[in-house]
Design an enzyme around this catalytic site. Structure first.
Site, mmCIF file in Angstrom:
data_model
loop_
_atom_site.group_PDB
_atom_site.id
_atom_site.type_symbol
_atom_site.label_atom_id
_atom_site.label_comp_id
_atom_site.label_asym_id
_atom_site.label_seq_id
_atom_site.Cartn_x
_atom_site.Cartn_y
_atom_site.Cartn_z
ATOM 1 N N HIS A 1 18.577 36.733 41.312
ATOM 2 C CA HIS A 1 17.519 36.936 42.306
ATOM 3 C C HIS A 1 16.164 36.504 41.756
ATOM 4 C CE1 HIS A 1 15.802 40.763 40.632
ATOM 5 N NE2 HIS A 1 17.040 41.014 40.269
ATOM 6 N N ASP B 1 13.067 37.569 43.075
ATOM 7 C CA ASP B 1 11.952 38.511 43.222
ATOM 8 C C ASP B 1 11.858 39.457 42.036
ATOM 9 O OD1 ASP B 1 14.396 39.764 44.140
ATOM 10 O OD2 ASP B 1 13.180 41.381 44.995
ATOM 11 N N ASP C 1 13.837 40.488 34.725
ATOM 12 C CA ASP C 1 14.687 40.932 35.835
ATOM 13 C C ASP C 1 14.175 40.267 37.113
ATOM 14 O OD1 ASP C 1 16.288 42.281 37.645
ATOM 15 O OD2 ASP C 1 15.245 44.187 37.427
ATOM 16 N N GLU D 1 16.103 41.096 46.346
ATOM 17 C CA GLU D 1 17.122 41.975 45.762
ATOM 18 C C GLU D 1 16.528 43.321 45.387
ATOM 19 O OE1 GLU D 1 19.602 43.685 42.395
ATOM 20 O OE2 GLU D 1 17.473 43.177 42.507
ATOM 21 N N GLU D 2 15.293 43.303 44.878
ATOM 22 C CA GLU D 2 14.678 44.536 44.384
ATOM 23 C C GLU D 2 14.386 45.540 45.496
ATOM 24 O OE1 GLU D 2 14.604 45.396 41.463
ATOM 25 O OE2 GLU D 2 14.413 43.669 40.141
ATOM 26 N N ASP E 1 22.505 39.296 35.989
ATOM 27 C CA ASP E 1 21.432 40.275 36.200
ATOM 28 C C ASP E 1 21.660 41.505 35.338
ATOM 29 O OD1 ASP E 1 19.127 41.370 37.287
ATOM 30 O OD2 ASP E 1 20.082 42.029 39.143
ATOM 31 N N HIS F 1 11.304 46.693 35.104
ATOM 32 C CA HIS F 1 10.380 47.206 36.127
ATOM 33 C C HIS F 1 9.099 47.789 35.560
ATOM 34 C CE1 HIS F 1 13.772 47.743 39.374
ATOM 35 N NE2 HIS F 1 13.832 46.571 38.732
#
Length: 415
Positions: free
Chosen positions: A83, A85, A146, A180-181, A203, A386
């Site tokens: 992903h 994002d 990520d 995705e997030e 991922d 994150h």
């Protein structure tokens, strides 16, 4: 096979993380932010420059591309997915990646905010990374490993396979997803257009992690309707939805059923957003457990907490809405053991010991598995996700590239 290969994964990663692709859970559009397409357009251009003629970005922000087969065998079409994002939990604007070469086990103080320190005591995986080149952000943003580590690994693996036609493989579909997030990564995916039979998301975290099991997940929204009255004449009539929401949250157990008190295969009930005024307040929860049946138990517990609190406020009312998010991919992957087996074979060829780990979260692969594309998750080296302490090992990303190549080769060899 890789002894003389000049990896491009690091330079790609450094380029990709500087493009702000943060998604927005409160947006009603898809993708939730248009800026995610900025990376998509770059990836399409790079794929086309490699010679991938069908690479394109669609209206929803998905990047589709095909690496054609170079074998006469009938090999199942596999999909490689990451992903684009980054999380809404921490800024992804003006990311300044920093390489810490030949890391020697020290705490990493990030220069733009020296209060942000990646401490080995809090990140024990760093103990295994002595001698590696570690990439971090500068202290003001997340890094974006990520999942741009996964994106970069796929792109470099495609480059390798194009440069090494002697490495035989079937057709490989490349998929880069937005959002995705925020849990919407495959909402508008065209599965017929994708045309793959099996898939892998890139991922995962630690070197060798091979994840074929994840949380089952629901979301719960509680909406509380209070009674708003001018505070000067409110005695006996005002009922604050804000205070009721606070009471609901305060009633949740402090020693269990929360992310900060659970590990391994333990589930949780986690409030992720609170918003409101006196008249109306909302609380959003995520409900997680590896056993899908236990989601209903956790939801029943939360509903009982709400009912207990609301019983003290007869003039107020509340609604309790449950929405399915995703389910444990293990339920699907158990039917196709070769998908995980081949990934483990590929890792061993790359001199990596595969480690089967349950994901205390979800990936696009968990939803893809239930959409007809059995799809476990493979490591990239992304760690401390994150937040400002996020980091990745260059050598881990290179091993992810090797794993992808050996995976393609393994599917061809077993067909």
């Amino acid at each position: 096979m890789f002894n003389n290969y000049a990896y491009s994964v690091t330079e790609r990663f450094l380029r990709y993380v500087q493009i702000d692709t943060q998604s927005d859970p409160l947006s009603g559009t898809f993708p939730s932010t248009e800026k995610q397409k900025d990376l998509g357009r770059l990836l399409v251009a790079e794929l086309q420059d490699m010679g991938i003629t069908d690479a394109h970005l669609d209206e929803w922000g998905y990047v589709y591309a095909t690496l054609p087969a170079n074998t006469d065998k009938q090999v199942p079409v596999i999909c490689l997915c990451s992903h684009m994002d980054t999380s809404s939990d921490c800024s992804g604007t003006h990311v300044k990646p920093i390489i810490h070469p030949n890391y020697q086990g020290q705490d990493l103080v990030l220069p733009d905010d020296p209060s942000v320190v990646i401490r080995v005591a809090e990140h024990p995986y760093l103990e295994q990374k002595k001698g590696d080149d570690i990439i971090t952000a500068s202290g003001l943003t997340l890094l974006g490993a990520d999942d741009k580590a996964g994106v970069a690994a796929i792109m470099d693996a495609v480059r390798f396979l194009l440069q090494q036609p002697d490495v035989k493989h079937g057709a490989i579909r490349i998929l880069f997803t937005p959002d995705e997030e925020v849990g919407r990564g495959v909402n508008h995916l065209d599965m017929e257009k994708l045309g793959a039979q099996f898939g892998y998301t890139l991922d995962g975290g630690e070197l060798g992690s091979l994840e074929d099991e994840n949380f089952s997940a629901d979301g719960v929204k509680i909406v509380i309707e209070g009674v708003s009255v001018h505070p000067g004449t409110a005695k006996g009539t005002l009922v604050s939805a804000i205070k009721i929401a606070a009471e609901v949250l305060a009633t949740l157990p402090a020693d269990r059923l929360s992310p900060e008190t659970t590990e391994g295969r333990e589930g949780f009930v986690h409030p992720v957003r609170v918003e409101g005024v006196v008249e109306r307040a909302e609380i959003d929860f995520i409900i997680r457990d590896f056993e899908t049946a236990k989601l209903q138990e956790h939801e029943a517990f939360l509903k009982a907490v709400l009912d207990q609190v609301m019983a003290r406020y007869p003039a107020a009312s509340a609604t309790f809405q449950v929405k399915e998010q995703y389910r444990n991919m293990k339920e699907v992957l158990n039917q196709y053991p070769q998908v995980v087996e081949y990934a483990a074979i590929a890792m061993r060829k790359a001199m990596i010991a595969p480690v089967s780990l349950p994901i205390r979260g979800g990936t696009d692969g968990s939803r893809l598995s239930f959409m007809g594309l059995p799809c476990p998750n493979i490591f990239t080296g992304e760690m401390a996700l994150h937040g400002k302490q996020e980091y990745v090992s260059v050598q881990d990303m290179q091993k992810a590239v090797q794993t992808i190549v050996y995976l393609a080769q393994t599917w061809e060899a077993h067909s």
